[in-house]
Design a protein around this motif. Structure first.
Motif, PDB file in Angstrom:
ATOM      1  N   LYS A 120       1.884  -3.559 -11.146  1.00 17.05           N
ATOM      2  CA  LYS A 120       0.691  -4.319 -10.766  1.00 17.05           C
ATOM      3  C   LYS A 120       0.134  -5.095 -11.957  1.00 17.05           C
ATOM      4  O   LYS A 120      -0.435  -6.180 -11.793  1.00 17.05           O
ATOM      5  N   SER A 121       0.311  -4.550 -13.150  1.00 18.62           N
ATOM      6  CA  SER A 121      -0.141  -5.278 -14.342  1.00 18.62           C
ATOM      7  C   SER A 121       0.678  -6.547 -14.562  1.00 18.62           C
ATOM      8  O   SER A 121       0.217  -7.488 -15.217  1.00 18.62           O
ATOM      9  N   LEU A 122       1.887  -6.584 -14.000  1.00 17.09           N
ATOM     10  CA  LEU A 122       2.728  -7.781 -14.075  1.00 17.09           C
ATOM     11  C   LEU A 122       2.391  -8.790 -12.991  1.00 17.09           C
ATOM     12  O   LEU A 122       2.852  -9.929 -13.042  1.00 17.09           O
ATOM     13  N   GLY A 123       1.628  -8.353 -11.974  1.00 21.10           N
ATOM     14  CA  GLY A 123       1.263  -9.265 -10.898  1.00 21.10           C
ATOM     15  C   GLY A 123       1.634  -8.792  -9.514  1.00 21.10           C
ATOM     16  O   GLY A 123       1.425  -9.525  -8.538  1.00 21.10           O
ATOM     17  N   ALA A 124       2.204  -7.585  -9.389  1.00 22.54           N
ATOM     18  CA  ALA A 124       2.578  -7.069  -8.065  1.00 22.54           C
ATOM     19  C   ALA A 124       1.323  -6.864  -7.213  1.00 22.54           C
ATOM     20  O   ALA A 124       0.318  -6.338  -7.686  1.00 22.54           O
ATOM     21  N   ASP A 125       1.401  -7.284  -5.958  1.00 19.35           N
ATOM     22  CA  ASP A 125       0.268  -7.101  -5.045  1.00 19.35           C
ATOM     23  C   ASP A 125       0.283  -5.735  -4.393  1.00 19.35           C
ATOM     24  O   ASP A 125      -0.764  -5.164  -4.107  1.00 19.35           O
ATOM     25  N   CYS A 126       1.475  -5.199  -4.142  1.00 15.80           N
ATOM     26  CA  CYS A 126       1.596  -3.904  -3.471  1.00 15.80           C
ATOM     27  C   CYS A 126       2.865  -3.224  -3.961  1.00 15.80           C
ATOM     28  O   CYS A 126       3.920  -3.874  -4.081  1.00 15.80           O
ATOM     29  N   VAL A 127       2.787  -1.939  -4.267  1.00 18.23           N
ATOM     30  CA  VAL A 127       3.944  -1.141  -4.677  1.00 18.23           C
ATOM     31  C   VAL A 127       4.012   0.073  -3.766  1.00 18.23           C
ATOM     32  O   VAL A 127       3.045   0.842  -3.658  1.00 18.23           O
ATOM     33  N   ILE A 128       5.141   0.256  -3.075  1.00 15.43           N
ATOM     34  CA  ILE A 128       5.297   1.364  -2.131  1.00 15.43           C
ATOM     35  C   ILE A 128       6.645   2.039  -2.365  1.00 15.43           C
ATOM     36  O   ILE A 128       7.545   1.471  -2.977  1.00 15.43           O
ATOM     37  N   THR A 129       6.765   3.246  -1.848  1.00 16.88           N
ATOM     38  CA  THR A 129       8.034   3.967  -1.935  1.00 16.88           C
ATOM     39  C   THR A 129       8.930   3.614  -0.751  1.00 16.88           C
ATOM     40  O   THR A 129       8.475   3.051   0.258  1.00 16.88           O
ATOM     41  N   GLU A 130      10.202   3.971  -0.862  1.00 12.49           N
ATOM     42  CA  GLU A 130      11.136   3.760   0.243  1.00 12.49           C
ATOM     43  C   GLU A 130      10.679   4.499   1.494  1.00 12.49           C
ATOM     44  O   GLU A 130      10.842   4.008   2.617  1.00 12.49           O
ATOM     45  N   GLU A 131      10.099   5.684   1.296  1.00 11.20           N
ATOM     46  CA  GLU A 131       9.629   6.467   2.440  1.00 11.20           C
ATOM     47  C   GLU A 131       8.474   5.755   3.150  1.00 11.20           C
ATOM     48  O   GLU A 131       8.415   5.709   4.384  1.00 11.20           O
ATOM     49  N   ARG A 154       9.151   3.055   5.801  1.00  9.41           N
ATOM     50  CA  ARG A 154       9.578   3.446   7.147  1.00  9.41           C
ATOM     51  C   ARG A 154       8.416   3.936   8.016  1.00  9.41           C
ATOM     52  O   ARG A 154       8.614   4.238   9.188  1.00  9.41           O
ATOM     53  N   LYS A 155       7.216   4.036   7.460  1.00  2.00           N
ATOM     54  CA  LYS A 155       6.106   4.644   8.193  1.00  2.00           C
ATOM     55  C   LYS A 155       5.318   3.606   8.999  1.00  2.00           C
ATOM     56  O   LYS A 155       5.239   2.431   8.620  1.00  2.00           O
ATOM     57  N   PRO A 156       4.679   4.046  10.098  1.00  2.17           N
ATOM     58  CA  PRO A 156       3.886   3.132  10.930  1.00  2.17           C
ATOM     59  C   PRO A 156       2.727   2.490  10.177  1.00  2.17           C
ATOM     60  O   PRO A 156       2.254   1.419  10.568  1.00  2.17           O
ATOM     61  N   GLU A 157       2.297   3.134   9.080  1.00  2.00           N
ATOM     62  CA  GLU A 157       1.157   2.605   8.331  1.00  2.00           C
ATOM     63  C   GLU A 157       1.432   1.240   7.697  1.00  2.00           C
ATOM     64  O   GLU A 157       0.508   0.580   7.215  1.00  2.00           O
ATOM     65  N   MET A 158       2.703   0.821   7.700  1.00  4.99           N
ATOM     66  CA  MET A 158       3.018  -0.496   7.164  1.00  4.99           C
ATOM     67  C   MET A 158       2.239  -1.595   7.878  1.00  4.99           C
ATOM     68  O   MET A 158       1.931  -2.633   7.296  1.00  4.99           O
ATOM     69  N   LYS A 159       1.917  -1.362   9.151  1.00  7.08           N
ATOM     70  CA  LYS A 159       1.181  -2.395   9.897  1.00  7.08           C
ATOM     71  C   LYS A 159      -0.196  -2.637   9.282  1.00  7.08           C
ATOM     72  O   LYS A 159      -0.751  -3.744   9.367  1.00  7.08           O
ATOM     73  N   ASP A 160      -0.769  -1.606   8.656  1.00  6.76           N
ATOM     74  CA  ASP A 160      -2.067  -1.773   8.002  1.00  6.76           C
ATOM     75  C   ASP A 160      -1.945  -2.695   6.790  1.00  6.76           C
ATOM     76  O   ASP A 160      -2.872  -3.470   6.496  1.00  6.76           O
ATOM     77  N   LEU A 161      -0.809  -2.598   6.095  1.00  7.33           N
ATOM     78  CA  LEU A 161      -0.583  -3.460   4.931  1.00  7.33           C
ATOM     79  C   LEU A 161      -0.612  -4.931   5.341  1.00  7.33           C
ATOM     80  O   LEU A 161      -1.164  -5.778   4.621  1.00  7.33           O
ATOM     81  N   PHE A 162      -0.030  -5.205   6.504  1.00  7.11           N
ATOM     82  CA  PHE A 162       0.077  -6.605   6.921  1.00  7.11           C
ATOM     83  C   PHE A 162      -1.228  -7.159   7.483  1.00  7.11           C
ATOM     84  O   PHE A 162      -1.277  -8.306   7.927  1.00  7.11           O
ATOM     85  N   GLN A 163      -2.283  -6.351   7.464  1.00  9.51           N
ATOM     86  CA  GLN A 163      -3.614  -6.871   7.726  1.00  9.51           C
ATOM     87  C   GLN A 163      -4.173  -7.569   6.482  1.00  9.51           C
ATOM     88  O   GLN A 163      -5.064  -8.415   6.585  1.00  9.51           O
ATOM     89  N   LYS A 164      -3.612  -7.209   5.320  1.00  4.04           N
ATOM     90  CA  LYS A 164      -4.084  -7.765   4.049  1.00  4.04           C
ATOM     91  C   LYS A 164      -3.113  -8.791   3.474  1.00  4.04           C
ATOM     92  O   LYS A 164      -3.532  -9.742   2.810  1.00  4.04           O
ATOM     93  N   ILE A 165      -1.832  -8.565   3.704  1.00  2.00           N
ATOM     94  CA  ILE A 165      -0.783  -9.443   3.173  1.00  2.00           C
ATOM     95  C   ILE A 165       0.040  -9.949   4.348  1.00  2.00           C
ATOM     96  O   ILE A 165       0.426  -9.149   5.215  1.00  2.00           O
ATOM     97  N   PRO A 166       0.327 -11.243   4.427  1.00  6.85           N
ATOM     98  CA  PRO A 166       1.135 -11.736   5.547  1.00  6.85           C
ATOM     99  C   PRO A 166       2.543 -11.156   5.524  1.00  6.85           C
ATOM    100  O   PRO A 166       3.064 -10.806   4.452  1.00  6.85           O
ATOM    101  N   LYS A 167       3.139 -11.029   6.692  1.00  6.33           N
ATOM    102  CA  LYS A 167       4.522 -10.561   6.747  1.00  6.33           C
ATOM    103  C   LYS A 167       5.410 -11.492   5.925  1.00  6.33           C
ATOM    104  O   LYS A 167       5.216 -12.705   5.918  1.00  6.33           O
ATOM    105  N   PRO A 168       6.394 -10.940   5.252  1.00  8.18           N
ATOM    106  CA  PRO A 168       7.194 -11.758   4.332  1.00  8.18           C
ATOM    107  C   PRO A 168       8.153 -12.718   5.034  1.00  8.18           C
ATOM    108  O   PRO A 168       8.718 -12.399   6.080  1.00  8.18           O
TER     109      PRO A 168
END
Length: 355
Positions: A209-220, A223-237
């Motif tokens: 994040k100090s380099l400029g990353a907006d979001c850092v997540i694990t591989e696990e 795969r989780k449904p909570e990813m949909k919450d992320l896309f409320q803040k960041i547009p789908k890639p």
């Protein structure tokens, strides 16, 4: 970890002008594990000739492709005996009679793979070298030719991205991943960065994040449904960058926008990329591959394009928008230490051989 605070040019001026009488390099005469087949030996220098350039190598990193080449699993393999290493920075000592684009004291990096950079000195043909400015930090110069170039090309050549768009990538803590984060941030592009879970995940997340990353997540988490919450803040890639393959790549595909593109440039998991039929049919995703070595071969006759890419990256370095990955400098005679660290899981520092 050693912090480099001086520039390449200053380092060169501080060095003695006397070239070592016995050039040495890490030589291998058969394929195998690097710690078994590499030997530090005296290497001979060919005649300079009309188009040759005598180079004193300063620093050269150890990349996964270097390891693969020595193992014999890379797409391009040198003739034996071979010197390891495909990337690095050196200082010009002497040039052939027909060479006008370089002069003694200039700093150069390889224009292509396979030159063998893990050595103290070499004579290269002038067309195999790219000149770089003297005001670039040493570690940035040594690691300029592979990962930053790969990151810039993947962000530029496959999808038209504009500020506010997003990119998702795995292996985000790799050298290429760190370059993607920084170049994307400089362009106003958001990044979703996937890494393997580890004990020091928070420390790694903070660094990215100090380099400029907006979001850092694990591989696990990917795969989780909570990813949909992320896309409320960041547009789908619009773009996914895959250096891993396997299930990780499949999960990134699921999060792409309609008609999004995934570019695969590595296969760290050694597993095939599995494509869900539903993603192909209902999202109409594009699947592409990228190999920096092939791009350089395709553009070998267009030195202006190659030099322009390097100039763009150097401009970002000067602005403080592109830093070298965390580096561990190791003297050439201690190469076994560097090789061990380079092949140890979760060691994030780039191993760089100092000549």
């Amino acid at each position: 970890m050693v912090a480099m605070r001086f520039l390449v040019g200053g380092f060169c001026r501080a060095m003695s002008a006397t070239v070592q009488a016995r050039p040495r390099g890490l030589v291998y005469e058969k394929h195998g594990e690097p710690d078994r087949v590499l030997q530090l030996k005296d290497v001979s220098l060919p005649e300079l000739g009309a188009s040759g350039v005598h180079v004193r190598m300063l620093a050269a990193p150890i990349n996964p492709s270097d390891i693969n080449m020595i193992q014999g699993s890379y797409a391009v393999l040198p003739d034996f005996p071979a010197v390891g290493g495909n990337e690095g920075v050196g200082e010009v000592v002497q040039v052939g009679s027909n060479v006008t684009s370089l002069k003694p004291g200039d700093l150069v990096i390889p224009a292509d793979a396979g030159l063998g950079t893990w050595r103290t000195e070499a004579v290269f043909e002038v067309e195999k070298l790219l000149k770089i400015p003297p005001d670039i930090p040493l570690m940035s110069a040594a690691t300029l030719g592979v990962n930053p170039c790969t990151a810039l090309r993947m962000l530029s050549d496959f999808v038209t991205l504009k500020p506010g768009d997003s990119v998702i990538q795995n292996a985000a803590n790799s050298g290429a991943g760190q370059a993607v984060i920084q170049i994307a941030a400089a362009k106003g592009i958001k990044t979703i960065n996937v890494v393997r879970d580890r004990p020091n995940f928070q420390e790694l997340s903070d660094r990215l994040k100090s380099l400029g990353a907006d979001c850092v997540i694990t591989e696990e988490a990917l795969r989780k449904p909570e990813m949909k919450d992320l896309f409320q803040k960041i547009p789908k890639p619009l773009l996914a960058l895959d250096a891993v393959g396997g299930k990780n790549a499949t999960e990134m595909l699921r999060h792409l926008q309609h008609k999004g593109t995934m570019v695969t440039y590595g296969g760290m998991s050694k597993q095939p990329v599995m494509i869900p039929v539903s993603v192909l049919i209902f999202k109409d995703v594009r699947l592409r591959g990228f190999w920096m070595t092939q791009w350089k071969k395709d553009n070998a006759q267009n030195k202006e394009k190659l030099s322009g890419m390097i100039a763009d990256l150097c401009a970002l370095i000067r602005k403080g928008q592109l830093a070298a990955p965390a580096c561990q400098e190791v003297p050439l005679p201690d190469y076994q230490i560097a090789l061990k660290a380079a092949t140890t899981p979760y060691v994030t520092a780039k191993q760089v051989l100092r000549m």
